[in-house]
Design a protein around this motif. Sequence first.
Motif, PDB file in Angstrom:
ATOM      1  N   HIS A   1       0.820  -1.212   0.000  1.00 20.94           N
ATOM      2  CA  HIS A   1       0.000   0.000   0.000  1.00 20.94           C
ATOM      3  C   HIS A   1       0.848   1.254   0.000  1.00 20.94           C
ATOM      4  O   HIS A   1       0.600   2.194  -0.740  1.00 20.94           O
ATOM      5  CB  HIS A   1      -0.920   0.005   1.217  1.00 20.94           C
ATOM      6  CG  HIS A   1      -1.887  -1.125   1.217  1.00 20.94           C
ATOM      7  ND1 HIS A   1      -3.112  -1.034   0.612  1.00 20.94           N
ATOM      8  CD2 HIS A   1      -1.792  -2.373   1.716  1.00 20.94           C
ATOM      9  CE1 HIS A   1      -3.738  -2.196   0.751  1.00 20.94           C
ATOM     10  NE2 HIS A   1      -2.956  -3.023   1.409  1.00 20.94           N
ATOM     11  N   LEU A   2       1.901   1.247   0.825  1.00 21.13           N
ATOM     12  CA  LEU A   2       2.741   2.436   0.920  1.00 21.13           C
ATOM     13  C   LEU A   2       3.414   2.728  -0.410  1.00 21.13           C
ATOM     14  O   LEU A   2       3.535   3.878  -0.820  1.00 21.13           O
ATOM     15  CB  LEU A   2       3.813   2.226   1.977  1.00 21.13           C
ATOM     16  CG  LEU A   2       3.362   2.452   3.413  1.00 21.13           C
ATOM     17  CD1 LEU A   2       4.481   2.129   4.361  1.00 21.13           C
ATOM     18  CD2 LEU A   2       2.931   3.896   3.575  1.00 21.13           C
ATOM     19  N   GLN A   3       3.859   1.674  -1.079  1.00 20.60           N
ATOM     20  CA  GLN A   3       4.538   1.889  -2.351  1.00 20.60           C
ATOM     21  C   GLN A   3       3.583   2.498  -3.371  1.00 20.60           C
ATOM     22  O   GLN A   3       3.952   3.392  -4.126  1.00 20.60           O
ATOM     23  CB  GLN A   3       5.099   0.578  -2.884  1.00 20.60           C
ATOM     24  CG  GLN A   3       6.113  -0.035  -1.934  1.00 20.60           C
ATOM     25  CD  GLN A   3       6.982  -1.058  -2.604  1.00 20.60           C
ATOM     26  OE1 GLN A   3       6.716  -1.473  -3.729  1.00 20.60           O
ATOM     27  NE2 GLN A   3       8.033  -1.470  -1.927  1.00 20.60           N
ATOM     28  N   ARG A   4       2.334   1.993  -3.344  1.00 16.16           N
ATOM     29  CA  ARG A   4       1.364   2.556  -4.290  1.00 16.16           C
ATOM     30  C   ARG A   4       1.078   4.013  -3.961  1.00 16.16           C
ATOM     31  O   ARG A   4       1.040   4.871  -4.841  1.00 16.16           O
ATOM     32  CB  ARG A   4       0.075   1.731  -4.273  1.00 16.16           C
ATOM     33  CG  ARG A   4       0.087   0.602  -5.305  1.00 16.16           C
ATOM     34  CD  ARG A   4      -1.291   0.038  -5.487  1.00 16.16           C
ATOM     35  NE  ARG A   4      -1.724  -0.687  -4.293  1.00 16.16           N
ATOM     36  CZ  ARG A   4      -1.469  -1.984  -4.077  1.00 16.16           C
ATOM     37  NH1 ARG A   4      -0.824  -2.687  -4.979  1.00 16.16           N
ATOM     38  NH2 ARG A   4      -1.870  -2.574  -2.982  1.00 16.16           N
ATOM     39  N   LEU A   5       0.917   4.286  -2.663  1.00 14.98           N
ATOM     40  CA  LEU A   5       0.655   5.656  -2.229  1.00 14.98           C
ATOM     41  C   LEU A   5       1.815   6.569  -2.647  1.00 14.98           C
ATOM     42  O   LEU A   5       1.617   7.671  -3.169  1.00 14.98           O
ATOM     43  CB  LEU A   5       0.514   5.651  -0.701  1.00 14.98           C
ATOM     44  CG  LEU A   5      -0.108   6.885  -0.064  1.00 14.98           C
ATOM     45  CD1 LEU A   5      -1.555   6.996  -0.518  1.00 14.98           C
ATOM     46  CD2 LEU A   5      -0.035   6.769   1.456  1.00 14.98           C
ATOM     47  N   ALA A   6       3.043   6.078  -2.440  1.00 19.90           N
ATOM     48  CA  ALA A   6       4.217   6.874  -2.795  1.00 19.90           C
ATOM     49  C   ALA A   6       4.249   7.142  -4.292  1.00 19.90           C
ATOM     50  O   ALA A   6       4.596   8.242  -4.734  1.00 19.90           O
ATOM     51  CB  ALA A   6       5.489   6.155  -2.357  1.00 19.90           C
ATOM     52  N   SER A   7       3.861   6.154  -5.090  1.00 15.75           N
ATOM     53  CA  SER A   7       3.876   6.351  -6.537  1.00 15.75           C
ATOM     54  C   SER A   7       2.891   7.447  -6.946  1.00 15.75           C
ATOM     55  O   SER A   7       3.222   8.328  -7.742  1.00 15.75           O
ATOM     56  CB  SER A   7       3.501   5.054  -7.261  1.00 15.75           C
ATOM     57  OG  SER A   7       4.227   3.978  -6.730  1.00 15.75           O
ATOM     58  N   VAL A   8       1.695   7.391  -6.380  1.00 18.03           N
ATOM     59  CA  VAL A   8       0.692   8.392  -6.724  1.00 18.03           C
ATOM     60  C   VAL A   8       1.141   9.785  -6.297  1.00 18.03           C
ATOM     61  O   VAL A   8       1.073  10.754  -7.066  1.00 18.03           O
ATOM     62  CB  VAL A   8      -0.667   8.039  -6.067  1.00 18.03           C
ATOM     63  CG1 VAL A   8      -1.671   9.145  -6.304  1.00 18.03           C
ATOM     64  CG2 VAL A   8      -1.178   6.717  -6.606  1.00 18.03           C
ATOM     65  N   ALA A   9       1.663   9.882  -5.062  1.00 17.92           N
ATOM     66  CA  ALA A   9       2.109  11.178  -4.563  1.00 17.92           C
ATOM     67  C   ALA A   9       3.266  11.711  -5.403  1.00 17.92           C
ATOM     68  O   ALA A   9       3.347  12.912  -5.682  1.00 17.92           O
ATOM     69  CB  ALA A   9       2.532  11.061  -3.097  1.00 17.92           C
ATOM     70  N   THR A  10       4.161  10.820  -5.818  1.00 16.81           N
ATOM     71  CA  THR A  10       5.292  11.245  -6.644  1.00 16.81           C
ATOM     72  C   THR A  10       4.789  11.794  -7.974  1.00 16.81           C
ATOM     73  O   THR A  10       5.240  12.847  -8.439  1.00 16.81           O
ATOM     74  CB  THR A  10       6.245  10.065  -6.910  1.00 16.81           C
ATOM     75  OG1 THR A  10       6.642   9.523  -5.667  1.00 16.81           O
ATOM     76  CG2 THR A  10       7.455  10.525  -7.690  1.00 16.81           C
ATOM     77  N   LEU A  11       3.846  11.091  -8.543  1.00 21.23           N
ATOM     78  CA  LEU A  11       3.296  11.546  -9.816  1.00 21.23           C
ATOM     79  C   LEU A  11       2.709  12.949  -9.662  1.00 21.23           C
ATOM     80  O   LEU A  11       2.985  13.854 -10.456  1.00 21.23           O
ATOM     81  CB  LEU A  11       2.230  10.555 -10.296  1.00 21.23           C
ATOM     82  CG  LEU A  11       1.745  10.791 -11.711  1.00 21.23           C
ATOM     83  CD1 LEU A  11       2.875  10.518 -12.687  1.00 21.23           C
ATOM     84  CD2 LEU A  11       0.546   9.902 -12.020  1.00 21.23           C
ATOM     85  N   ALA A  12       1.925  13.132  -8.592  1.00 18.37           N
ATOM     86  CA  ALA A  12       1.309  14.445  -8.362  1.00 18.37           C
ATOM     87  C   ALA A  12       2.382  15.517  -8.207  1.00 18.37           C
ATOM     88  O   ALA A  12       2.299  16.603  -8.799  1.00 18.37           O
ATOM     89  CB  ALA A  12       0.433  14.392  -7.115  1.00 18.37           C
TER      90      ALA A  12
END
Lengths: 284, 252, 292
Positions: A7-18
């Motif tokens: 979950h954290l990795q997915r969250l980090a990916s989305v936040a990075t994209l933003a």
Amino acid sequence: MMKSGKHLQRLASVATLAAMVTLLWVIIALCREGLMHWHWWVLWRRPRELKAGGGLGPELINTLSMVALAECLSLPLGLATAIWLGEAKLPRRVREGLDGFFISFQSIPAIVVGLVAFEVLVGYFHWPLSVATGTLALTVLNVPQVVVFSRQAMAAVPDAWREGSLALGATALETVWRMVLPASLFALVDQLGLSFARLAGESALLIFTAGLNVGPHWGWFQPGETLAVHLWQVRTEGLMPDRAALAAETGIVLLAITALAIFGSKVWSLRLKAYQSGPGGGGP
Amino acid sequence: MARVKIQMQSVSVWYGAQPALRQVSLDVAEGAVLALIGPSGCGKSTLLRVINRLVERTPEAKIQGRIWIDGEDILRPEMDLVRLRKRVGMIFQRPISFPFSIFDNVAYGPRLHGLKDAFELRRVVELSLKQAALWDEVRGKLRRPASGLSGGQQQRLALARALAVNPQVILMDEPTSALDPGSAARIEELVVKLKGQYTVVMVTHNLQQAARVSDFTGYLQAGRLIELGETSVIFTAPRDRRTEAYLTGQID
Amino acid sequence: MNIQEASRRRSERVWMGVVAVASGLVFTVLGFLVAVLVMGAIGFAAQHGLVHTLLGARWQPLAGRLQIGLFIVDSALVTALAMLLALPFGIAVAIFGSLVAGAWERTVLRWILTLASAVPSVAYGWWGLAVVVPGIRGLGLGAGYGLVSAGLVLALMILPTFSVLAWEAILAVPEDWHQTSLALGANDDQNIIRLVLPASMAGLQTAFLTALARAVGETMAVQMVLGGAVSHFYGLFGPGATLTTQILTDMAVLPVGSPNHGVLDFMALVLFLGVTLMTGTMGRQVRGRGRP
Ligand SMILES: Nc1ncnc2c1ncn2[C@@H]1O[C@H](COP(=O)(O)OP(=O)(O)OP(=O)(O)O)[C@@H](O)[C@H]1O
Ligand SMILES: [Mg+2]
């Protein structure tokens, strides 16, 4: 939940994209605005205060010359200080204290350096707001940065190499000159680009040292407005009718200088590093 | 003959296009110590890391074949890696302690698996440290940073940390090669003590060590399992010429 | 042979002398800089009172009312806002870059961050004026110039620096540790929360403090969208003035030699001490970290 645990990795990916989208937004918005109204003649025409059609030739020359001069002054001074810190016979505590001194100076707000430069050079010595004043202020701002990154680059050279050189009978400075500096050159070159870019983008420091306008020709004691200062001035208090376009055009030129400095030093640094680590090595 | 704990059938591993293990098949009996020997780069570490599927951290690694632990196919895609790794502990060559206190190092695993009760946690930590023969040296100092321990102590700490999650299989990758002879001997003693209670697969470059502690020895060369048998047989009467050549120091 | 030895030793001494003189010059200039600030600030504080100046909120420089409390509050608010925003995103970028991204994504990300960290602050200010200010005005939250706008622009400006440093910190966690943690049965989330973040905490703190120091000291990007209100506190969406922006504004109002010019030194010293405090704790943390 346990099963995937990503979950954290997915969250980090989305936040990075933003975050990246927003950062690129800044760069792209500026480029778009500037390119829509782009005129090559801004590169050499002189600025006009009240009429459209002014350029930023003198600002461009001021930026490049002042930053280059400031680097020429601060690089030798900073390197020498870093070498002295590394080689002088100092008690460990003193050395750490001095390193700490430079680290805190490294994050000194530019406006503070600007204020003191203004008080001393302009207020006390009665220098005009000029190329020379601005260059000196930039130099003072840059020296601590050079000291810190040189110290780090040289500290990254393995001690075993140093000892190897000393064991061959080299003196301390010969070791620095023939082994440590060449071995850390790629790191220094890499930082040099960043440092150039940072100085080129500096504005708070220059408003009250280099001034807000340009002289009839380049000269030490001519007013020395730079691109970054020009961008700020045009965008916040410009009076020319094409100020929006002009600000963005100035921004583009500034971004181009920044990107070239960084890209150039990166390429140069990577080539040095690849050369050092031999065939098969290299890469960032 | 004891029950089979680990069974491998034609296991092959590639790193990209480079094969590291070729068609390895073997059985390990429950409670036995299997030593793996072989020249550098022959695939010993790879064999260990495929058992807890740590090879999959290398993005280009490819695994083929089947492995069962207690009859459960652990290479199947839907296998729960957390459950697998809870059952299979691992010790590495370099003693690894996390930058936490001694207590937190040992409690790391149990906490991962949901143990929160402070009293129970203390009990597990103490028990594991005793099993790893480290308790007497660190009692009363559990809050000190683990980095302050010596290399040999850190390796026993790593063992205690692995034991704290109550595994059934323990993988050891050259556990003593970074240690001084005294510390190495203590680890060896521990392995002998763990025998029976745990199934141990141990890679070593030290042939005497393999002879001293293991029940079975396997010889690997270029990714192939050349020979596997009872340790006493392998060391005294190897069947394969290549094993003999290695044991007599003609290959390395 | 002996002659050569002697000349080598002599040139070593000469060059060591050159290096020492150059560093002496550097120390003198930087020391002098601090001395100018301190003297100006002490001169001012002796006349106007320390507590009065720091805690008061009335600023009428030409009337001699020189209290900087409001600027300190605004500086703190803008910076806090920026850090609050930059922190989660920066950590996310660092985690993505060091643990999740493939080689290709990593390269692209690295380039964007490097470029963005060198984009001049006036360019961020330009973006603030072009996008943030109209945006906030469009939401009906006031004129658009204000503390929140400044915080937003500043957050974006320090994000690249913070992300890169945090990235390096996380990258410093050795691969062995990851493997040990995973071999104990940690899933990826647990590995991040229980191993990676605690193990890189010292580096993350350094990254945070470096970014914080930059945020506190930033002038132009903030000045362009802050609105420059000095009379009283207009709320988070209202205009304000920070220590940095007010020094810039009043350098012309209080020229060198005018009786109250010292207040600018005083403000600059407050800034400098604040930043030194931050980086000072940082130095201790860097040295204090015990990595084997
Ligand atoms: N991450 C990796 N990527 C690519 N190739 C690898 C990787 N790890 C190992 N290899 C290759 O796979 C082969 C087997 O490696 P392995 O580490 O299993 O050998 P080993 O028997 O443990 O060697 P040693 O005794 O030196 O530890 C070697 O040729 C090695 O170069
Ligand atoms: Mg190995």
